[in-house]
Scaffold this motif. Structure first.
Motif, PDB file in Angstrom:
ATOM      1  N   LEU A   1      86.892  53.088 -35.215  1.00 16.41           N
ATOM      2  CA  LEU A   1      87.391  52.112 -34.036  1.00 16.41           C
ATOM      3  C   LEU A   1      88.495  51.195 -34.806  1.00 16.41           C
ATOM      4  O   LEU A   1      89.421  50.843 -33.638  1.00 16.41           O
ATOM      5  CB  LEU A   1      86.186  51.048 -34.027  1.00 16.41           C
ATOM      6  N   CYS A   2      88.744  50.959 -35.815  1.00 22.57           N
ATOM      7  CA  CYS A   2      89.910  50.198 -36.406  1.00 22.57           C
ATOM      8  C   CYS A   2      91.101  51.109 -36.267  1.00 22.57           C
ATOM      9  O   CYS A   2      92.138  50.817 -35.620  1.00 22.57           O
ATOM     10  CB  CYS A   2      89.768  50.276 -37.978  1.00 22.57           C
ATOM     11  N   LEU A   3      91.026  52.396 -36.349  1.00 26.11           N
ATOM     12  CA  LEU A   3      92.156  53.534 -36.097  1.00 26.11           C
ATOM     13  C   LEU A   3      92.368  53.501 -34.451  1.00 26.11           C
ATOM     14  O   LEU A   3      93.659  53.415 -34.242  1.00 26.11           O
ATOM     15  CB  LEU A   3      91.697  54.909 -36.578  1.00 26.11           C
ATOM     16  N   ASN A   4      91.103  53.548 -33.685  1.00 29.01           N
ATOM     17  CA  ASN A   4      91.526  53.617 -32.388  1.00 29.01           C
ATOM     18  C   ASN A   4      92.285  52.289 -31.759  1.00 29.01           C
ATOM     19  O   ASN A   4      93.086  52.434 -30.922  1.00 29.01           O
ATOM     20  CB  ASN A   4      89.983  53.637 -31.608  1.00 29.01           C
TER      21      ASN A   4
ATOM     22  N   SER B   1      84.355  47.853 -28.623  1.00 29.72           N
ATOM     23  CA  SER B   1      84.302  48.083 -29.747  1.00 29.72           C
ATOM     24  C   SER B   1      83.529  47.275 -30.834  1.00 29.72           C
ATOM     25  O   SER B   1      82.718  47.499 -31.647  1.00 29.72           O
ATOM     26  CB  SER B   1      85.899  48.271 -30.378  1.00 29.72           C
ATOM     27  N   GLN B   2      83.860  45.887 -30.716  1.00 29.74           N
ATOM     28  CA  GLN B   2      83.226  44.956 -31.356  1.00 29.74           C
ATOM     29  C   GLN B   2      81.806  44.890 -31.249  1.00 29.74           C
ATOM     30  O   GLN B   2      80.989  44.401 -31.784  1.00 29.74           O
ATOM     31  CB  GLN B   2      83.977  43.380 -31.127  1.00 29.74           C
ATOM     32  N   SER B   3      81.589  44.940 -29.892  1.00 32.52           N
ATOM     33  CA  SER B   3      79.912  44.988 -29.512  1.00 32.52           C
ATOM     34  C   SER B   3      79.244  46.024 -30.210  1.00 32.52           C
ATOM     35  O   SER B   3      78.084  46.069 -30.620  1.00 32.52           O
ATOM     36  CB  SER B   3      79.643  45.240 -27.988  1.00 32.52           C
ATOM     37  N   LEU B   4      79.742  47.300 -30.481  1.00 34.76           N
ATOM     38  CA  LEU B   4      79.160  48.258 -31.207  1.00 34.76           C
ATOM     39  C   LEU B   4      79.173  47.937 -32.768  1.00 34.76           C
ATOM     40  O   LEU B   4      78.325  48.399 -33.350  1.00 34.76           O
ATOM     41  CB  LEU B   4      80.065  49.543 -30.918  1.00 34.76           C
TER      42      LEU B   4
ATOM     43  N   SER C   1     103.437  59.267 -27.606  1.00 31.37           N
ATOM     44  CA  SER C   1     102.395  58.177 -27.732  1.00 31.37           C
ATOM     45  C   SER C   1     101.156  58.337 -27.334  1.00 31.37           C
ATOM     46  O   SER C   1     100.174  57.628 -27.772  1.00 31.37           O
ATOM     47  CB  SER C   1     103.128  56.763 -27.581  1.00 31.37           C
ATOM     48  N   GLY C   2     101.195  58.960 -26.160  1.00 29.77           N
ATOM     49  CA  GLY C   2      99.814  59.388 -25.605  1.00 29.77           C
ATOM     50  C   GLY C   2      98.767  60.263 -26.435  1.00 29.77           C
ATOM     51  O   GLY C   2      97.311  60.317 -26.060  1.00 29.77           O
ATOM     52  N   VAL C   3      99.280  61.194 -27.442  1.00 32.08           N
ATOM     53  CA  VAL C   3      98.542  62.190 -27.975  1.00 32.08           C
ATOM     54  C   VAL C   3      97.496  61.293 -28.874  1.00 32.08           C
ATOM     55  O   VAL C   3      96.342  61.967 -28.759  1.00 32.08           O
ATOM     56  CB  VAL C   3      99.552  63.219 -28.891  1.00 32.08           C
ATOM     57  N   PRO C   4      97.789  60.402 -29.554  1.00 33.88           N
ATOM     58  CA  PRO C   4      96.896  59.936 -30.712  1.00 33.88           C
ATOM     59  C   PRO C   4      95.647  59.625 -29.863  1.00 33.88           C
ATOM     60  O   PRO C   4      94.428  59.436 -30.367  1.00 33.88           O
ATOM     61  CB  PRO C   4      97.599  58.988 -31.264  1.00 33.88           C
ATOM     62  N   GLY C   5      95.814  58.901 -28.884  1.00 35.40           N
ATOM     63  CA  GLY C   5      94.462  58.438 -27.982  1.00 35.40           C
ATOM     64  C   GLY C   5      93.439  59.410 -27.788  1.00 35.40           C
ATOM     65  O   GLY C   5      92.499  59.286 -27.816  1.00 35.40           O
ATOM     66  N   LEU C   6      94.021  60.834 -27.367  1.00 42.91           N
ATOM     67  CA  LEU C   6      93.200  61.809 -27.016  1.00 42.91           C
ATOM     68  C   LEU C   6      92.489  62.273 -28.447  1.00 42.91           C
ATOM     69  O   LEU C   6      91.133  62.444 -28.176  1.00 42.91           O
ATOM     70  CB  LEU C   6      94.053  63.093 -26.666  1.00 42.91           C
ATOM     71  N   ILE C   7      93.106  62.287 -29.475  1.00 47.04           N
ATOM     72  CA  ILE C   7      92.470  62.490 -30.839  1.00 47.04           C
ATOM     73  C   ILE C   7      91.391  61.283 -31.014  1.00 47.04           C
ATOM     74  O   ILE C   7      90.180  61.744 -31.606  1.00 47.04           O
ATOM     75  CB  ILE C   7      93.435  62.557 -31.993  1.00 47.04           C
ATOM     76  N   CYS C   8      91.958  60.093 -31.018  1.00 38.92           N
ATOM     77  CA  CYS C   8      90.807  59.104 -31.032  1.00 38.92           C
ATOM     78  C   CYS C   8      89.522  59.033 -30.205  1.00 38.92           C
ATOM     79  O   CYS C   8      88.403  58.859 -30.471  1.00 38.92           O
ATOM     80  CB  CYS C   8      91.501  57.634 -30.847  1.00 38.92           C
ATOM     81  N   ALA C   9      89.643  59.618 -29.060  1.00 36.36           N
ATOM     82  CA  ALA C   9      88.584  59.897 -28.009  1.00 36.36           C
ATOM     83  C   ALA C   9      87.543  60.878 -28.744  1.00 36.36           C
ATOM     84  O   ALA C   9      86.343  60.610 -28.615  1.00 36.36           O
ATOM     85  CB  ALA C   9      88.991  60.196 -26.570  1.00 36.36           C
ATOM     86  N   ALA C  10      88.148  61.825 -29.284  1.00 39.24           N
ATOM     87  CA  ALA C  10      87.356  62.966 -30.022  1.00 39.24           C
ATOM     88  C   ALA C  10      86.593  62.305 -31.078  1.00 39.24           C
ATOM     89  O   ALA C  10      85.216  62.543 -31.247  1.00 39.24           O
ATOM     90  CB  ALA C  10      88.094  64.072 -30.182  1.00 39.24           C
ATOM     91  N   LEU C  11      87.271  61.434 -32.020  1.00 39.56           N
ATOM     92  CA  LEU C  11      86.718  60.914 -33.098  1.00 39.56           C
ATOM     93  C   LEU C  11      85.687  59.822 -32.676  1.00 39.56           C
ATOM     94  O   LEU C  11      84.519  59.956 -33.408  1.00 39.56           O
ATOM     95  CB  LEU C  11      87.807  60.307 -33.995  1.00 39.56           C
ATOM     96  N   VAL C  12      85.736  59.095 -31.682  1.00 39.08           N
ATOM     97  CA  VAL C  12      84.787  58.118 -31.227  1.00 39.08           C
ATOM     98  C   VAL C  12      83.285  59.012 -30.684  1.00 39.08           C
ATOM     99  O   VAL C  12      82.278  58.718 -31.141  1.00 39.08           O
ATOM    100  CB  VAL C  12      85.151  57.337 -30.044  1.00 39.08           C
ATOM    101  N   TRP C  13      83.601  59.996 -29.985  1.00 39.89           N
ATOM    102  CA  TRP C  13      82.571  60.719 -29.557  1.00 39.89           C
ATOM    103  C   TRP C  13      82.170  61.377 -30.663  1.00 39.89           C
ATOM    104  O   TRP C  13      80.609  61.483 -30.492  1.00 39.89           O
ATOM    105  CB  TRP C  13      83.097  61.983 -28.751  1.00 39.89           C
TER     106      TRP C  13
END
Length: 420
Positions: free
Chosen positions: A21-24, A126-129, A179-191
Motif C-alpha cells: 500500500l505504501c508503494l501504491n 488503504s488506511q482503513s485496511l 507513468s500509467g504502467v506502475p499503477g497496473l502493476i500495483c493493482a496486481a500486487l494489491v490483489w
C-alpha cells in the motif's frame, strides 16, 4: 515456542500489505504530480495560461475530495474495501493515459477531473485496511509509511527526475503513457498481497457516517481543522517558497532547487520518525510539537541566513510538520470512530484538507503576496503553523498505552473493538 514463531511469522506477513500500500500510494502521487513537473512542456504545447494551470490543479483537488468521501462511505456500508481499491487503481492508471492524449485545455481538464475522482478514495481505503490489520502499538508507523514515505520518495524525489528525463527524450505524451504502467502493476500486487477488512464482529450494524455524526466526535472535527491548516501550509510553501528564494533571497535557480529538495528528504524522513515517536509518547504531544517546528521554516526564510546550508537545515527541521499528516488524516481518526466507519471519517478529514487547504489557502496567499509582497506569505505560514499547534491542544489522546479511553466517551465504540 511454536506460538512465538507463529506470531512472528504473522507479524512479518502483516507488514507485506503495508509495504504494498505504501508503494501504491507512492505511484498515486507519482501520477498526481506528473502534470506539475511536465507543465513547462505541456503549457507551451497546449498554450495554457497561468489561470488554466491553477484551474487544473484545483479541479483535481476538488474531485479528489468529493470522490474520497462518497466512495469511502459506500465502502464502509458494503464492508468491502479491497475491490473498490483495485478498481480505483485501474481507473487512475487509465486517466494517466488520457492525460497523454489531451489536445486542448478542455480535454486535459477532463482527464484531471477523472484522475482526481479515481485517486480520491485510495488513501482512505488503504488506511482503513491498515487500521483493521496492524496492532495499535505499530499503527502510527504503518500509517505513516503508507501515507508519507512512498508518496514523497516516488512523488517528490523520483518523479521529477524520471518524468522530465522521459519528456526531454521522447516527449511529454510518452511520459504520461509510461507513468500509467506502475499503477497496473500495483493493482496486481494489491490483489495478491492485500486482504480485505474482516467482517464486523457480532453482526455490528454498519451505519452511515454523516457529516453531522462525524463532527460529533471532537477528534474528527479537530483533525479536519488541522488537515486544512497543515495541507494549506504545505500547498502555500510549495507554491511560494521557490519564488521567495529566487526573487527576495537572491538564490539562483540551481541553489533554490537544492534547498527545495531538502523538503522532500524531510518529508520522507518525518513520515517514519514522527509516527514512530507517536507510538512511543502518544499522538497528541507529537501533533502539538511538530507545528512549532514548522515555524522555523518561514522565520529562517525571512531572516535569510547567509549560508544556504544553514537555511537548508532550518527548512529540513521545519518541514517535519508534514510528518503529522498521517496522524491527523489517518491514525487519530481511525482510533476514534468505529472500525466500520473509518474510511468515511478519513475521507471527510482528507476532503477538508484538499478543498480548504489545498485549494483555498494558495488562492488566499496569492492575494496576500499581491497586496503585501512575498514576505506576507511567510507570515501566513507562521500563522498556519501556530494555529495548528493551538488546535492540536483540543485533541483527545487515542493511543491505548497513554490514555484510558473509557474516560472519554465521545471517542465512540472503537475503544470497545480494540479491547480497551
Amino acid at each position: 515456542m511454536e506460538n512465538s514463531r507463529d506470531t512472528a511469522s504473522a507479524t512479518r506477513h502483516g507488514w507485506i500489505p503495508v509495504f504494498v500500500l505504501c508503494l501504491n500510494f507512492g505511484v498515486v502521487f507519482f501520477d498526481r504530480n506528473a502534470l506539475n513537473f511536465l507543465m513547462p512542456f505541456v503549457s507551451s504545447d497546449l498554450k495554457l495560461s497561468n489561470f488554466d494551470i491553477g484551474l487544473l490543479s484545483a479541479a483535481l483537488s476538488l474531485t479528489w475530495a468529493l470522490s474520497g468521501f462518497f466512495i469511502s462511505a459506500a465502502s464502509d456500508r458494503a464492508n468491502s474495501r479491497k475491490p473498490m481499491l483495485i478498481a480505483a487503481i485501474l481507473c487512475f492508471s487509465v486517466c494517466s493515459f488520457l492525460s497523454g492524449l489531451a489536445v486542448s485545455f478542455a480535454t486535459l481538464l477532463g482527464a484531471r477531473l477523472l484522475m482526481g475522482a479515481a485517486e480520491g478514495p485510495i488513501l482512505p481505503l488503504s488506511q482503513s485496511l491498515v487500521a483493521s490489520s496492524v496492532p495499535v502499538k505499530r499503527r502510527g508507523l504503518a500509517m505513516g509509511l503508507v501515507q508519507n514515505f512512498g508518496s514523497n520518495l516516488l512523488g517528490s524525489f523520483v518523479a521529477p527526475i524520471v518524468l522530465v528525463g522521459i519528456s526531454t527524450w521522447m516527449g511529454w505524451r510518452i511520459a504520461f503513457f509510461l507513468s500509467g504502467v506502475p499503477g497496473l502493476i500495483c493493482a496486481a500486487l494489491v490483489w495478491r498481497f492485500v486482504h480485505d477488512c474482516p467482517a464486523d464482529k457480532g453482526g455490528q450494524e454498519r451505519e452511515k457516517l454523516s457529516l453531522s455524526a462525524a463532527f460529533a466526535y471532537r477528534n474528527v472535527l479537530v483533525c479536519s481543522v488541522l488537515s486544512t491548516l497543515v495541507v494549506g501550509y504545505m500547498a502555500v510553501t510549495y507554491t511560494f517558497l521557490p519564488l521567495y528564494l529566487t526573487r527576495i533571497s537572491g538564490y539562483s535557480t540551481g541553489e533554490m532547487s537544492v534547498l527545495i529538495s531538502a523538503l522532500g528528504l524531510a518529508a520522507a524522513t518525518s513520515g517514519i520518525v514522527v509516527p514512530m515517536l507517536s507510538d512511543r509518547i502518544g499522538r497528541k504531544p507529537v501533533i502539538v510539537l511538530m507545528p512549532l517546528l514548522g515555524c522555523l521554516l518561514p522565520i529562517a526564510t525571512l531572516v535569510g541566513p547567509a549560508d544556504p546550508w544553514i537555511l537548508g537545515a532550518f527548512l529540513f527541521a521545519g518541514w517535519f510538520i508534514i510528518g503529522t499528516l498521517s496522524l491527523i488524516m489517518a491514525t487519530v481518526p481511525s482510533e476514534t470512530v468505529s472500525l466500520s466507519q473509518v474510511a468515511t471519517a478519513l475521507a471527510i478529514i482528507m476532503g477538508a484538507g484538499e478543498i480548504f487547504g489545498g485549494v483555498g489557502m494558495p488562492i488566499f496567499s496569492g492575494w496576500i503576496a499581491d497586496t503585501m509582497g512575498l514576505g506576507g506569505v511567510m507570515w501566513t505560514l507562521i500563522a498556519l503553523s501556530g494555529a495548528s499547534a493551538v488546535s492540536a491542544l483540543y485533541l483527545i489522546e487515542t493511543h491505548s498505552t497513554h490514555t484510558r479511553r473509557r474516560q472519554h466517551p465521545p471517542l465512540g465504540p472503537r475503544a470497545v473493538e480494540d479491547g480497551i
